[in-house]
Design an enzyme around this catalytic site. Structure first.
Site: not given
Ligand code: XMP
Ligand code: MG
Length: 184
Positions: A45, A101-102, A105
């Site tokens: 979402k 994407e939001d 990480d």
């Molecule tokens: P990876 O490590 O697979 O992770 O790139 C990406 C997903 O991890 C969540 N994510 C966050 N969500 N605040 C959030 O609300 C953050 O600081 C955060 N860091 C990682 C997110 O769902 C993303 O798609």
């Molecule tokens: Mg996400």
């Protein structure tokens, strides 16, 4: 003026800064997708607010579709293996996909998702993320459009949540520690 939320420690990116960067991203994407068959894929979402604003700043014809995924394993660290909770409704064969994407990480989630979608015969696939954390160096996935780099802190707002809250904040902020501690 920014309305503060009592749980937010500091505002990292305010509304005006978000919106002006999104305008720039829209311009860049518009240039790159002239004479293409652009299909924006929103990863639910978290990317909903970003995609809604981004799409309004893209000046070439486009379609939108939505996908919901959830990752296996513990919730604080991404395992990279995702389960499709809601699949696309559009056929993506031969199309020019832009995943929206939001936050990226480690990059594991997107790396898995983009391989999965490439397997469905797309013509091209690029990635646009609003935020990027420094840890991404761990994977070799290419992110084509990045809004902002953020420090390695848990951020919320503008689509991003903590326990499903704070998605409606019009800015990106860092939560106060006590908000996490209450729930641990
Ligand atoms: P990876 O490590 O697979 O992770 O790139 C990406 C997903 O991890 C969540 N994510 C966050 N969500 N605040 C959030 O609300 C953050 O600081 C955060 N860091 C990682 C997110 O769902 C993303 O798609
Ligand atoms: Mg996400």
């Amino acid at each position: 003026m920014t309305i503060m939320n009592k749980d937010v420690k500091k505002v990292l990116i305010d509304q005006e800064t978000l919106q002006s960067r999104i305008k720039e991203l829209g311009k860049e994407i518009s240039k790159d997708y002239i004479a293409k068959d652009l299909l924006l894929i929103c990863v639910l979402k978290g990317a909903v607010l970003f995609m809604a604003d981004l799409a309004q700043n893209i000046e070439v014809p486009l379609e939108m579709d939505f996908m919901a995924i959830s990752s296996y394993g513990n919730s604080t660290e991404s395992s990279g293996v995702v389960r499709i909770v809601k699949d696309l409704e559009t056929s993506i064969e031969g199309r020019d996909l832009l995943i929206v994407e939001d936050i990226v990480d480690s990059g594991l989630t997107l790396s898995y998702l983009s391989e999965l979608l490439k397997g469905r015969g797309v013509r091209s696939l690029k990635i646009c993320t609003l935020l990027e954390k420094p840890a991404r160096k761990a994977t070799d996935i290419t992110i084509d459009y990045v809004g902002f780099q953020v420090p390695d802190e848990f951020v919320v707002g503008y689509g991003l949540d903590y326990a499903e809250k704070y998605r409606n904040l019009p800015y990106i902020g860092v939560l106060k520690e006590e908000v996490y501690q209450q729930n641990n």
